[in-house]
Design a protein around this motif. Sequence first.
Motif, PDB file in Angstrom:
ATOM      1  N   LEU A 172      25.585 -29.259  26.033  1.00 16.80           N
ATOM      2  CA  LEU A 172      25.672 -28.268  25.451  1.00 16.80           C
ATOM      3  C   LEU A 172      26.975 -27.253  25.415  1.00 16.80           C
ATOM      4  CD1 LEU A 172      22.498 -27.344  27.812  1.00 16.80           C
ATOM      5  CD2 LEU A 172      22.689 -27.878  25.430  1.00 16.80           C
ATOM      6  N   LEU A 173      28.004 -27.232  26.765  1.00 15.81           N
ATOM      7  CA  LEU A 173      29.746 -27.168  26.600  1.00 15.81           C
ATOM      8  C   LEU A 173      30.039 -27.572  24.825  1.00 15.81           C
ATOM      9  CD1 LEU A 173      31.731 -25.619  28.084  1.00 15.81           C
ATOM     10  CD2 LEU A 173      32.429 -27.333  28.899  1.00 15.81           C
ATOM     11  N   HIS A 174      29.793 -28.543  24.752  1.00 22.02           N
ATOM     12  CA  HIS A 174      31.097 -28.764  23.135  1.00 22.02           C
ATOM     13  C   HIS A 174      29.885 -28.040  22.660  1.00 22.02           C
ATOM     14  CE1 HIS A 174      31.485 -31.093  19.465  1.00 22.02           C
ATOM     15  NE2 HIS A 174      32.207 -31.583  19.691  1.00 22.02           N
ATOM     16  N   GLU A 208      24.712 -18.150  47.768  1.00 24.56           N
ATOM     17  CA  GLU A 208      23.756 -17.889  48.322  1.00 24.56           C
ATOM     18  C   GLU A 208      22.979 -18.207  47.847  1.00 24.56           C
ATOM     19  OE1 GLU A 208      22.588 -15.402  51.892  1.00 24.56           O
ATOM     20  OE2 GLU A 208      22.995 -13.595  50.106  1.00 24.56           O
ATOM     21  N   ASP A 209      22.786 -17.276  47.142  1.00 25.88           N
ATOM     22  CA  ASP A 209      21.427 -17.330  45.829  1.00 25.88           C
ATOM     23  C   ASP A 209      22.595 -17.459  44.406  1.00 25.88           C
ATOM     24  OD1 ASP A 209      19.472 -17.295  44.587  1.00 25.88           O
ATOM     25  OD2 ASP A 209      19.442 -15.066  44.738  1.00 25.88           O
ATOM     26  N   PRO A 210      22.271 -18.517  43.870  1.00 24.50           N
ATOM     27  CA  PRO A 210      23.301 -18.343  42.592  1.00 24.50           C
ATOM     28  C   PRO A 210      23.220 -17.869  41.599  1.00 24.50           C
ATOM     29  CG  PRO A 210      23.586 -20.207  43.785  1.00 24.50           C
ATOM     30  CD  PRO A 210      22.835 -19.611  44.441  1.00 24.50           C
ATOM     31  N   LEU A 211      23.549 -17.034  40.559  1.00 21.72           N
ATOM     32  CA  LEU A 211      23.081 -16.698  39.324  1.00 21.72           C
ATOM     33  C   LEU A 211      22.750 -18.310  38.403  1.00 21.72           C
ATOM     34  CD1 LEU A 211      25.994 -14.168  38.283  1.00 21.72           C
ATOM     35  CD2 LEU A 211      23.413 -13.562  39.445  1.00 21.72           C
ATOM     36  N   TYR A 212      21.918 -17.908  37.453  1.00 21.02           N
ATOM     37  CA  TYR A 212      21.437 -19.330  36.624  1.00 21.02           C
ATOM     38  C   TYR A 212      20.896 -18.659  35.558  1.00 21.02           C
ATOM     39  CZ  TYR A 212      16.643 -17.677  38.378  1.00 21.02           C
ATOM     40  OH  TYR A 212      15.650 -17.408  38.551  1.00 21.02           O
ATOM     41  N   ILE A 213      21.442 -19.094  34.214  1.00 21.87           N
ATOM     42  CA  ILE A 213      20.575 -19.321  32.945  1.00 21.87           C
ATOM     43  C   ILE A 213      19.131 -18.852  33.383  1.00 21.87           C
ATOM     44  CG2 ILE A 213      21.045 -19.906  29.687  1.00 21.87           C
ATOM     45  CD1 ILE A 213      23.528 -20.745  30.685  1.00 21.87           C
ATOM     46  N   PHE A 214      18.575 -18.192  32.629  1.00 20.44           N
ATOM     47  CA  PHE A 214      17.118 -17.728  32.534  1.00 20.44           C
ATOM     48  C   PHE A 214      16.905 -17.035  31.299  1.00 20.44           C
ATOM     49  CE2 PHE A 214      13.091 -15.404  33.739  1.00 20.44           C
ATOM     50  CZ  PHE A 214      12.720 -16.359  33.276  1.00 20.44           C
ATOM     51  N   ASP A 215      16.596 -17.613  29.889  1.00 19.26           N
ATOM     52  CA  ASP A 215      16.859 -16.925  28.575  1.00 19.26           C
ATOM     53  C   ASP A 215      16.016 -16.552  27.852  1.00 19.26           C
ATOM     54  OD1 ASP A 215      18.282 -16.069  26.256  1.00 19.26           O
ATOM     55  OD2 ASP A 215      19.597 -16.468  26.439  1.00 19.26           O
ATOM     56  N   ASP A 216      14.727 -16.274  27.624  1.00 16.77           N
ATOM     57  CA  ASP A 216      13.777 -15.940  26.163  1.00 16.77           C
ATOM     58  C   ASP A 216      14.486 -15.643  25.172  1.00 16.77           C
ATOM     59  OD1 ASP A 216      14.185 -13.707  27.367  1.00 16.77           O
ATOM     60  OD2 ASP A 216      12.768 -12.348  26.273  1.00 16.77           O
ATOM     61  N   LYS A 217      15.455 -15.576  24.651  1.00 20.27           N
ATOM     62  CA  LYS A 217      16.118 -15.505  23.739  1.00 20.27           C
ATOM     63  C   LYS A 217      17.090 -16.767  22.503  1.00 20.27           C
ATOM     64  CE  LYS A 217      14.169 -11.230  23.159  1.00 20.27           C
ATOM     65  NZ  LYS A 217      13.048 -10.472  22.410  1.00 20.27           N
ATOM     66  N   PHE A 218      17.042 -17.981  23.884  1.00 20.94           N
ATOM     67  CA  PHE A 218      17.509 -18.949  23.652  1.00 20.94           C
ATOM     68  C   PHE A 218      17.770 -19.000  21.944  1.00 20.94           C
ATOM     69  CE2 PHE A 218      13.829 -21.395  25.220  1.00 20.94           C
ATOM     70  CZ  PHE A 218      14.273 -22.644  24.320  1.00 20.94           C
ATOM     71  N   GLY A 219      16.271 -19.410  22.087  1.00 26.28           N
ATOM     72  CA  GLY A 219      15.389 -19.395  20.110  1.00 26.28           C
ATOM     73  C   GLY A 219      16.258 -18.605  18.750  1.00 26.28           C
ATOM     74  N   GLU A 220      16.608 -16.890  19.085  1.00 28.39           N
ATOM     75  CA  GLU A 220      17.395 -16.872  18.805  1.00 28.39           C
ATOM     76  C   GLU A 220      18.937 -16.978  18.432  1.00 28.39           C
ATOM     77  OE1 GLU A 220      13.474 -15.538  19.143  1.00 28.39           O
ATOM     78  OE2 GLU A 220      14.946 -15.658  20.624  1.00 28.39           O
ATOM     79  N   VAL A 221      19.539 -16.980  19.557  1.00 30.81           N
ATOM     80  CA  VAL A 221      21.407 -17.099  19.639  1.00 30.81           C
ATOM     81  C   VAL A 221      21.351 -18.452  19.655  1.00 30.81           C
ATOM     82  CG1 VAL A 221      21.514 -15.296  21.512  1.00 30.81           C
ATOM     83  CG2 VAL A 221      20.809 -17.473  22.589  1.00 30.81           C
ATOM     84  N   ALA A 222      20.443 -19.373  19.740  1.00 29.32           N
ATOM     85  CA  ALA A 222      20.581 -20.842  19.857  1.00 29.32           C
ATOM     86  C   ALA A 222      19.702 -22.260  19.202  1.00 29.32           C
ATOM     87  CB  ALA A 222      21.328 -21.458  20.849  1.00 29.32           C
ATOM     88  N   PRO A 223      19.550 -21.276  17.845  1.00 31.50           N
ATOM     89  CA  PRO A 223      17.707 -22.032  17.174  1.00 31.50           C
ATOM     90  C   PRO A 223      17.896 -22.720  16.801  1.00 31.50           C
ATOM     91  CG  PRO A 223      19.060 -20.581  15.628  1.00 31.50           C
ATOM     92  CD  PRO A 223      20.366 -20.693  17.113  1.00 31.50           C
ATOM     93  N   SER A 224      19.492 -23.821  17.024  1.00 29.66           N
ATOM     94  CA  SER A 224      19.229 -25.331  16.796  1.00 29.66           C
ATOM     95  C   SER A 224      18.711 -26.400  18.300  1.00 29.66           C
ATOM     96  CB  SER A 224      20.413 -25.661  16.870  1.00 29.66           C
ATOM     97  OG  SER A 224      21.172 -25.450  17.511  1.00 29.66           O
ATOM     98  N   LEU A 225      18.622 -25.692  19.457  1.00 32.25           N
ATOM     99  CA  LEU A 225      17.937 -26.034  20.290  1.00 32.25           C
ATOM    100  C   LEU A 225      16.259 -26.025  20.215  1.00 32.25           C
ATOM    101  CD1 LEU A 225      19.558 -24.021  23.069  1.00 32.25           C
ATOM    102  CD2 LEU A 225      19.927 -25.693  22.826  1.00 32.25           C
ATOM    103  N   LEU A 226      15.653 -25.298  19.311  1.00 33.98           N
ATOM    104  CA  LEU A 226      14.412 -24.946  19.571  1.00 33.98           C
ATOM    105  C   LEU A 226      13.669 -26.103  18.792  1.00 33.98           C
ATOM    106  CD1 LEU A 226      13.519 -22.064  18.397  1.00 33.98           C
ATOM    107  CD2 LEU A 226      13.832 -22.413  20.145  1.00 33.98           C
ATOM    108  N   LYS A 227      14.788 -27.111  18.165  1.00 37.04           N
ATOM    109  CA  LYS A 227      14.510 -28.361  17.221  1.00 37.04           C
ATOM    110  C   LYS A 227      14.163 -29.747  18.150  1.00 37.04           C
ATOM    111  CE  LYS A 227      16.494 -27.177  13.404  1.00 37.04           C
ATOM    112  NZ  LYS A 227      18.110 -27.233  12.236  1.00 37.04           N
ATOM    113  N   ASP A 228      15.265 -29.662  19.205  1.00 40.93           N
ATOM    114  CA  ASP A 228      15.055 -30.708  21.129  1.00 40.93           C
ATOM    115  C   ASP A 228      13.813 -30.526  21.783  1.00 40.93           C
ATOM    116  OD1 ASP A 228      17.759 -31.101  19.674  1.00 40.93           O
ATOM    117  OD2 ASP A 228      18.644 -29.908  21.315  1.00 40.93           O
TER     118      ASP A 228
END
Length: 989
Positions: A172-174, A208-228
């Motif tokens: 994902l980083l790449h 003590e309570d780290p931030l985490y990615i919680f993205d409901d728009k990931f399909g819009e910013v990274a559409p290719s993820l929806l194909k996975d």
Amino acid sequence: MSESFQLVPIDRRPEALGDLRVLPDELICAILEDLSPRDLAHFSCVSSVMYILCNEEPLWMTQCLKSVSGPVEYKGSWKKTTLYQQHVPDKLVECCGKSLHFDGFNSLFLYKRFYRCFTTLNAFSADGDNVEKKKDLSQHEFHNEYDGRKPVLITELAETWPARSTWTSERLLHNFGDTKFKISQRSSGKITMKFKDYVSYMELQHDEDPLYIFDDKFGEVAPSLLKDYSVPHLFQEDFFDVLDRDQRPPFRWLIIGPERSGASWHVDPALTSAWNTLLCGRKRWALYPPGRVPLGVTVHVSEEDGDVNIDTPSSLQWWLDIYPMLAEQDKPIECTQLPGETIYVPSGWWHCVLNLETTIAVTQNFVNSKNFEFVCLDMAPGHRHKGVCRAGLLAIDVECSEGTKVNATSANDKLNYPDMIRREKRLRVSENGESPFADDSDENATHGLVSNKSLQIDEFSYDIDFLAMFLEAERDHYISIWSPSNCIGQREMRQWLHKLWVEKPGIRDLIWKGACLALNADKWSECMEVICTYHNLPTPLDDEKLPVGTGSNPVYLTEGHVIKIYVEEGLECSIHGLGTELEFYSLLRKVSSPLKDHIPDVLASGILFQENGSYGIVEWDGKGVPDVIAKCSLIKEKCPIGDFPFGVWSKKQFELHQAGMPINERFSSARSTTIWPYLITKRCRGDIFAHLRDILSLNDGLNLASFLGDQLRNLHVLPVPPYNYFNCDKQKLDNEPSVDVFGEAVHKKISVPGEWWLFIETLTRRKKDVSSRLAKWGDPIPIHLIEKVEDYVPDDLSLLLNMFKDEKGIYKVCKSSSWIHSDIMDDNIYMDKCSLSSSPVEHAMDVGPGVNGTVNGVNGSGEQLNWHPSHILDFSDLSIGDPIYDLIPIHVDVFRGDADLLKRFLETYKLPFLRKSSQYRSFGTVDKFDRLSYHAMCYCILHEDNVLGAIFGMCKELKTAKSWEDVEEIVWGELNKYEGFVDQTVHSA
């Protein structure tokens, strides 16, 4: 030196904190969170102990996140990150890493927090896994044993997904290193991080309570993820899929988090169900059945409206501090989820998730036949039933439950609640078998404890009939404030149910049950049948018994007729809505305006009322005051007199009274009644524009813009009833506008018609709380713009009237007020088929579903259908004011901000909106008042509806707007090119 003479560090806390020593460290740290970074710098210099407290990383994490809105770049510590955002010079930032010395200062609170920041979970273990695990789970088995009943952990559902191999931090980083993803919400603004910055944060952080990615728009910013990945076959049924993507609530999330992160105790929004598939790492899950509030969670019940709010520790804190103290019978259902496994969480179940290592997952919420009624119930007006759905019997007070006797229907899920108290109920952990339900305050003696026996309720049951008992009878969908916790808006809710009704006829019995819960559909259907019987109209067929459209009043279609029942915001608002509409129709006939050909014919109107259990009807044409209204105590002011006593000027007085009133007060006064005005019109052929938008050609869109320009011109040139005809007794406080709405320096030399006084006074009252109102609406309106809104909107709103000074030095209004529709939206425009063409239409808009027996706008023979606008509907929002006001719904809702459509509209409208200052010396010298765009933008800001939310949701480029002037130019810039084509004489007082 001998051991007996070793020096023991002296406790330096009392001397270092002075008078603050009486406060616990937890409270001092909470107080420090409200200070600014500059204040913290000053406080840290007070003493060595205060230096420690002012340099805690959790404190600076809070400081950073409460002020940020947008991308975050973590700088190795939250203090450095905050100072970087504050533009503190680098050389000063580097000096902030001084070590903290704890000699002579012991704090259990800080120690526990420090422990949570640095503990590792590699060896984390719980007592056992008791969530059922299934491998080959059939659709039939899932539907009968688990769906809507209990959680299940399913293996091998994702074995064929590309995401099983591609969703790793490295891959994902790449692929998405520079992509910005949303971060778990910790502030009033949106927080995003580039994925490469987030990976760096995960490696460096010790939160003590780290931030985490919680993205409901990931399909819009990274559409290719929806194909996975794909939705597993067990969860394909989703009733929200009938809505367009931009209309449905958030439903899918990409979740990435480091060790110790997670989701604290919650119930999923709208009582939806969810599936969660883990691709990388391990997650620990804990779950309780509906109504079983987890121990350690505090339930707050509002005395005012019965709303329930939850205070919960972080997932890590709960597992470290609460879980080990639980008695065996109090422990949750739990499991550890491994890569490739999918967990199903049913509707209403409490759950808490802890990431045991870096995890990557995808989750979706859905509505199906098992939870549909619960979702509809959750969106019904009121709060009490919402609280009961989540907090069970803890949400019930004595008053609402007296005399309530419930026969349990779910012996397997019996929840035995000990004592409870109304105001604040905290579920405590007990080591000696005492009741875990206790109150934190000292009010036990005055409020007492309420037992299950005194409540006369045997047990809580997550059964729709049981839960529906707690709906508040006086609340109704159309006259109640919409809960901000609902996942979709009122219009979207009505549209959703109607789309389900049309597109899923096989489940109409279920949809009807949901509509009765959410909309009171059974009540309005009964009213509609009474009206049909009285007027000898055909009763709607079974498939027509659901209200149509997305408007704020129930509307029904029968053969050739449309029946509208006025209920929005209560009787007083409704009677003015119908009265004004009838006055307007009378005027159209009198002046023979061409607009009358594009408004449905009125066939009948009247007032339906219920008395002693029976219905009655009084026919009413808008003239005079019917007895049923005259004797009604709900309309407190003395009834007006005149040809149309509840016509437009009476309505303007009512709007003035409502303006600036807090929305909860407006809706509290609009209580449910047994009197309903109604209107019957001729049914138009064709369909509403909202249903046709996606199949219309560009040419059809331009024709629609031209049609609206023509008809708005016809509307705006209609004569306005004289203001002085309104002879109601004047109420000085609310009905008579105050003179100080105009600038103090000029108010003695102005000549302004009475209708403009009402218009400006109404806007002035709305301006008083404009900042707080926009803040309550919140996202997507940017915070930095909300902070600037007071400076953008003029203090003296009379400047919007295009005033000029005549030869005698008297300021006059250069424009005339006009009738304004106020609500020309995509569901208030009717279109009809006008021709067939075998040639394809170029530049067709996005293809949508079939309409009226056609597929994508093409009939069975393959010929292209053309549509032309025929009618404008729903004049109940008619008002008198500035014609620019009518551009707002047209440009925002109908044109969706399309500048070409607005340009075409203006080409056919042809009436001037402003008189240029070059012809007459304008009042004031600020150029912005010569900009039509400025007038339109001010009206958007002061609008009683959340127009700005629609604007910022519509135009993505507004996310980068630095000022209201930027927003104005992007949205309304085309207006400034418009001169008007008719050379008219000055209309002045």
